[in-house]
Design a protein around this motif. Structure first.
Motif, PDB file in Angstrom:
ATOM      1  N   UNK A  32       0.826  -1.209   0.000  1.00 15.05           N
ATOM      2  CA  UNK A  32       0.000   0.000   0.000  1.00 15.05           C
ATOM      3  C   UNK A  32       0.856   1.253   0.000  1.00 15.05           C
ATOM      4  N   UNK A  33       1.943   1.243   0.764  1.00 11.54           N
ATOM      5  CA  UNK A  33       2.844   2.402   0.815  1.00 11.54           C
ATOM      6  C   UNK A  33       3.480   2.635  -0.549  1.00 11.54           C
ATOM      7  N   UNK A  34       4.017   1.585  -1.153  1.00  6.65           N
ATOM      8  CA  UNK A  34       4.714   1.743  -2.425  1.00  6.65           C
ATOM      9  C   UNK A  34       3.775   2.163  -3.550  1.00  6.65           C
ATOM     10  N   UNK A  35       2.532   1.696  -3.505  1.00  7.05           N
ATOM     11  CA  UNK A  35       1.590   2.030  -4.572  1.00  7.05           C
ATOM     12  C   UNK A  35       1.057   3.450  -4.451  1.00  7.05           C
ATOM     13  N   UNK A  36       1.213   4.062  -3.291  1.00 10.71           N
ATOM     14  CA  UNK A  36       0.707   5.430  -3.102  1.00 10.71           C
ATOM     15  C   UNK A  36       1.814   6.472  -3.030  1.00 10.71           C
ATOM     16  N   UNK A  37       3.074   6.043  -2.993  1.00 10.01           N
ATOM     17  CA  UNK A  37       4.188   6.996  -2.876  1.00 10.01           C
ATOM     18  C   UNK A  37       5.415   6.421  -3.583  1.00 10.01           C
ATOM     19  N   UNK A  38       5.895   7.087  -4.650  1.00 12.36           N
ATOM     20  CA  UNK A  38       7.042   6.559  -5.396  1.00 12.36           C
ATOM     21  C   UNK A  38       8.401   6.866  -4.748  1.00 12.36           C
ATOM     22  N   UNK A  39       8.407   7.491  -3.582  1.00 11.53           N
ATOM     23  CA  UNK A  39       9.662   7.849  -2.914  1.00 11.53           C
ATOM     24  C   UNK A  39      10.343   6.586  -2.369  1.00 11.53           C
ATOM     25  N   UNK A  40      11.575   6.337  -2.808  1.00 11.99           N
ATOM     26  CA  UNK A  40      12.298   5.149  -2.378  1.00 11.99           C
ATOM     27  C   UNK A  40      12.567   5.115  -0.889  1.00 11.99           C
ATOM     28  N   UNK A  41      12.812   6.265  -0.284  1.00 10.03           N
ATOM     29  CA  UNK A  41      13.062   6.290   1.163  1.00 10.03           C
ATOM     30  C   UNK A  41      11.818   5.894   1.945  1.00 10.03           C
ATOM     31  N   UNK A  42      10.650   6.292   1.451  1.00 10.37           N
ATOM     32  CA  UNK A  42       9.392   5.911   2.118  1.00 10.37           C
ATOM     33  C   UNK A  42       9.201   4.394   2.049  1.00 10.37           C
ATOM     34  N   UNK A  43       9.505   3.814   0.884  1.00 11.87           N
ATOM     35  CA  UNK A  43       9.402   2.360   0.741  1.00 11.87           C
ATOM     36  C   UNK A  43      10.404   1.660   1.662  1.00 11.87           C
ATOM     37  N   UNK A  44      11.622   2.182   1.736  1.00 12.44           N
ATOM     38  CA  UNK A  44      12.636   1.584   2.617  1.00 12.44           C
ATOM     39  C   UNK A  44      12.188   1.607   4.073  1.00 12.44           C
ATOM     40  N   UNK A  45      11.580   2.716   4.489  1.00 18.41           N
ATOM     41  CA  UNK A  45      11.094   2.817   5.871  1.00 18.41           C
ATOM     42  C   UNK A  45       9.956   1.835   6.116  1.00 18.41           C
ATOM     43  N   UNK A  46       9.062   1.676   5.127  1.00 20.32           N
ATOM     44  CA  UNK A  46       7.959   0.728   5.274  1.00 20.32           C
ATOM     45  C   UNK A  46       8.482  -0.707   5.393  1.00 20.32           C
ATOM     46  N   UNK A  47       9.503  -1.024   4.603  1.00 20.43           N
ATOM     47  CA  UNK A  47      10.105  -2.358   4.690  1.00 20.43           C
ATOM     48  C   UNK A  47      10.706  -2.591   6.072  1.00 20.43           C
ATOM     49  N   UNK A  48      11.410  -1.583   6.580  1.00 17.36           N
ATOM     50  CA  UNK A  48      12.028  -1.724   7.901  1.00 17.36           C
ATOM     51  C   UNK A  48      10.972  -1.938   8.975  1.00 17.36           C
ATOM     52  N   UNK A  49       9.873  -1.184   8.910  1.00 19.02           N
ATOM     53  CA  UNK A  49       8.811  -1.332   9.903  1.00 19.02           C
ATOM     54  C   UNK A  49       8.179  -2.723   9.825  1.00 19.02           C
ATOM     55  N   UNK A  50       7.900  -3.162   8.605  1.00 13.87           N
ATOM     56  CA  UNK A  50       7.244  -4.459   8.443  1.00 13.87           C
ATOM     57  C   UNK A  50       8.149  -5.599   8.916  1.00 13.87           C
ATOM     58  N   UNK A  51       9.418  -5.536   8.564  1.00 12.60           N
ATOM     59  CA  UNK A  51      10.343  -6.593   8.981  1.00 12.60           C
ATOM     60  C   UNK A  51      10.484  -6.637  10.500  1.00 12.60           C
ATOM     61  N   UNK A  52      10.450  -5.481  11.134  1.00 15.51           N
ATOM     62  CA  UNK A  52      10.602  -5.430  12.591  1.00 15.51           C
ATOM     63  C   UNK A  52       9.322  -5.842  13.312  1.00 15.51           C
ATOM     64  N   UNK A  53       8.160  -5.609  12.704  1.00 15.59           N
ATOM     65  CA  UNK A  53       6.912  -5.821  13.424  1.00 15.59           C
ATOM     66  C   UNK A  53       6.114  -7.044  13.053  1.00 15.59           C
TER      67      UNK A  53
END
Length: 535
Positions: A185-206
């Motif tokens: 959902x994050x990647x499909x609504x925001x093309x910013x690579x840093x935003x995607x990287x942060x979403x990946x980090x959150x998902x992997x941690x949680x």
């Protein structure tokens, strides 16, 4: 080898298994685990009665009941989860029907009541809210997760992302295993690579479910798809394809093309997938919903490849070879184990001919067919018997155990080492284990492939110890412990069974560890080279 020689090791294996199962039941609590405790008590009682009235068969009674009443339902449960993940509705329903009647724990039987709803959600069906309430059983976090899945099925990525906005709610949804939905959902609504990287980090941690190989493999591919890296998405889908369900390749490749700013190419990929999987309801629904999202939403700008996203994707890629290697332990073969299958067929075929043409327990016939008689001297003219003895087995039980162990070890060694190296380990270890028995000089008629097969197990140990990616994986550590227990039981068995050559087994294990260390590929070169070349 007398049949009752296995009684003690089988009792030990059963005791260890029952202890582990008891720990599992204790975590469930008494109301949900009553059936499980009853089965444990029944196995103990049956074993005690067998020990009194038929002592030689007690081990077989205990182990047989353990396989039938505990291992079989657990194995079916694993197959059910795999069928659900693969979207195989018919198979999932059959397995669910069977499990609902034989599984020993009430908690699992209650979960099976939700199977039709789970399959409907997988297929993107609209499920009545009352049905979702019933399946959620008053647990608001589960009910909330169902709502998110329905939004995801409709590809309402804006609503999905909004549902994860609150940190506390996000943590609860991650606990339900919805990390991948959040990242998409994050990647499909925001093309910013840093935003995607942060979403990946959150998902992997949680999200704790990413500890499961299937989920981890899909996230690796999905992350590259959402980054718009079409070439690596394709390469990863090829290398980790054993973890993907039908239609997943096309979905992920289309997603990669869309995130790379190529919506027309994405829709062509979806069209090919719809044609290829027209008979698969879940694959068809997933592809159609992605196509509808691409049509509905404005063109997606190419995802920016920021340094942080590049670093995060590289870290995920480093885990791919280990997932590919351990797939064999999970019954998902990266390479079809044709050599293992062929050699199993050879052993069964030779024994069939040997048993059909005479007494399979006749020692003289074994010697005539190529067994090795060891005494204080060794004639170099008998060196050929070091090879032929591995084709012979002393009875059907001896053959069965060796074939099972060959399947257990050979599939992994063939996938990781390659067929040529596996053959070298097998042949060299067969000779070395035989020579070790000759060196001891104990009078014995040596038959069986167990020395060479134990060497394959030794090669597995070498791989798990020396390859860091395997050693640090959860599956790798579990397999290492399992092998240590298995070989420990084998040594115990050998010490109580003079008919079995413990020297051949120990020499085989040692030879396998050494040869495995020498022949071990330090990394999956072909797979990693493919990833680098596509970067």
């Amino acid at each position: 080898m007398p049949i009752d020689a296995l009684a003690l090791p089988l009792l030990v294996v059963t005791a260890i298994g029952l202890f582990g199962y008891a720990l599992y039941l204790r975590r469930l609590g008494w109301p949900d685990a009553r059936g499980g405790w009853a089965i444990v008590a029944a196995i103990v009682l049956a074993t005690a009665l067998a020990a009194v009235f038929a002592p030689h068969s007690a081990g077989f009674v205990a182990f047989g009941l353990y396989l039938l009443l505990i291992i079989a339902p657990l194995s079916l449960q694993t197959r059910l989860h795999r069928a659900i993940g693969a979207g195989d509705e018919e198979r999932a329903r059959r397995l669910g029907w069977l499990l609902a009647r034989i599984h020993p724990t009430q908690a699992v039987r209650e979960e099976l009541a939700a199977l039709p709803i789970i399959l409907a959600l997988r297929a993107g069906d609209d499920v009545p809210p009352a049905e979702l309430d019933r399946v959620a059983r008053g647990m608001p976090e589960v009910r909330r997760a169902f709502d998110i899945i329905l939004l995801h099925n409709r590809r309402d990525v804006d609503a999905v992302r909004a549902a994860f906005a609150d940190p506390e709610q996000r943590a609860g949804l991650f606990a339900q295993g919805l990390g991948a939905i959040y990242v998409q959902a994050v990647a499909c609504t925001d093309p910013d690579g840093d935003v995607l990287a942060e979403a990946l980090a959150r998902a992997l941690a949680g999200d704790p479910t990413f500890g499961q190989p299937e989920r981890a493999a899909r996230l690796i591919i999905q992350a590259h798809a959402l980054a718009g890296d079409v070439a690596r998405t394709s390469a990863l889908a090829e290398g980790l394809g054993m973890y993907l369900a039908r239609g997943d390749r096309e979905v992920l490749l289309a997603l990669a093309e869309w995130c790379a700013g190529r919506p027309d190419a994405a829709r062509r990929t979806i069209a090919r997938g719809l044609t290829q999987h027209a008979d698969h309801r879940i694959a068809r629904a997933t592809l159609a919903s992605l196509d509808a999202m691409i049509v509905r939403r404005p063109p997606h700008p190419s995802t920016s490849h920021t340094p942080e996203l590049t670093r995060r994707l590289a870290a995920l890629r480093r885990g791919a070879p280990a997932l590919r290697a351990v797939s064999t332990f999970l019954g998902r073969h990266a390479v079809r184990p044709r050599l293992t299958w062929a050699w199993m067929a050879v052993l069964v075929g030779v024994y069939a001919v040997f048993a059909l043409t005479g007494d399979p327990y006749d020692l003289e016939r074994h010697y005539e067919w190529g067994a090795l008689f060891v005494d204080s001297t060794f004639d170099i003219g008998d060196a050929w018997r070091l090879g032929t003895l591995t084709l012979l087995h002393f009875g059907g039980l001896h053959l069965l155990l060796n074939v099972l162990m060959l399947w257990r070890f050979g599939t992994f060694v063939e996938a990781l080492f390659g067929r040529a190296r596996m053959a070298a380990i097998y042949v060299l270890s067969a000779a070395l284990s035989g020579l070790a028995v000759v060196a001891r000089g104990d009078p014995v008629l040596l038959v069986g492939a167990s020395g060479a097969i134990m060497a394959l197990g030794g090669a597995v140990i070498a791989a798990l110890l020396l390859r860091r990616d395997l050693r640090t994986s959860r599956i790798g550590r579990a397999e290492l412990v399992a092998l240590a227990v298995l070989f420990g039981l084998q040594i115990l068995f050998d010490s109580f069974t003079p008919e079995v050559s413990g020297t051949a087994h120990l020499a085989g294990i040692a030879a396998g560890v050494v040869l495995g260390a020498l022949f071990l590929p330090r990394r999956d070169r072909a797979f990693l080279d493919m990833l680098e070349q596509t970067g």
